[in-house]
Design an enzyme around this catalytic site. Sequence first.
Site, mmCIF file in Angstrom:
data_model
loop_
_atom_site.group_PDB
_atom_site.id
_atom_site.type_symbol
_atom_site.label_atom_id
_atom_site.label_comp_id
_atom_site.label_asym_id
_atom_site.label_seq_id
_atom_site.Cartn_x
_atom_site.Cartn_y
_atom_site.Cartn_z
ATOM 1 N N LYS A 1 16.708 33.859 26.182
ATOM 2 C CA LYS A 1 15.457 33.295 25.654
ATOM 3 C C LYS A 1 15.237 31.937 26.300
ATOM 4 O O LYS A 1 16.107 31.061 26.262
ATOM 5 C CB LYS A 1 15.598 33.120 24.149
HETATM 6 C C1 E4P Z 1 11.197 34.774 17.708
HETATM 7 O O1 E4P Z 1 11.860 35.128 18.646
HETATM 8 C C2 E4P Z 1 11.514 33.625 16.862
HETATM 9 O O2 E4P Z 1 12.898 33.630 16.639
HETATM 10 C C3 E4P Z 1 10.890 33.707 15.489
HETATM 11 O O3 E4P Z 1 10.052 34.843 15.361
HETATM 12 C C4 E4P Z 1 10.271 32.443 15.007
HETATM 13 O O4 E4P Z 1 9.792 32.672 13.711
HETATM 14 P P1 E4P Z 1 9.413 31.488 12.725
HETATM 15 O O5 E4P Z 1 8.080 30.948 13.123
HETATM 16 O O6 E4P Z 1 9.349 32.169 11.370
HETATM 17 O O7 E4P Z 1 10.503 30.467 12.806
#
Ligand code: E4P
Length: 214
Positions: free
Chosen positions: A83
């Site tokens: 990521k």
């Molecule tokens: C995606 O890869 C992220 O980890 C996640 O969806 C972020 O979500 P949030 O906005 O609830 O923290």
Amino acid sequence: MKIFLDTANIEEIKKGVAYGVVDGVTTNPSLLAKENKGFIPLIEEILSIVPGPVSVEVTATEADEMVKQAREYAKISENVVIKVPINFEGLKVVKTLADLDIKTNVTLIFSTSQALLAAKAGATYVSPFVGRIDDISGNGMALVEDIMQIYDNYTFDTEVIVASVRHPLHFVHAAMMGAHIATIPFSTLSKLLDHPLTDIGIQRFLEDWKKVKK
Ligand code: E4P
């Protein structure tokens, strides 16, 4: 549509995989921090449970350092997806990792132009954060629709992960738009199945079954 669980919690991942509906997992530093476990052993444990891609985020801010972290994480398993945040350093990392055949998930996508540049650099996945856009009175799912159209116009292979999902409607709209993947918290997965008429129906059948001559 593939379903990823957006969690680093082992119990949640085990349950989701046992239900037969989980295709992968996405983690981030905030989700890992909640688990209070060693980072690498936790990622290894997740990989041993999940039969698909597991996103692991780099935390360095310079491209060279990010690539170093990415290569180390990618060695753990071929299911590791790196990521990478969307910015110019991130784009350099995506390009380098694509050349090394290491899969990437470009995260913190909040605009179509970011998604287009990520795809051009060679991203395997992009993650538009729909819930965080809705939180500031925007329309997260409209962004997903626009990204899907742009990718379709130019036949990019990059897959769209609808991320920051807050409720079942995000999930359903993602599927109606033909998004490739939705990554959802375990709480949303439970809500996808709940229906009061199903509960009432099961209860009624169980009560009537008691009255059947056996
Ligand atoms: C995606 O890869 C992220 O980890 C996640 O969806 C972020 O979500 P949030 O906005 O609830 O923290």
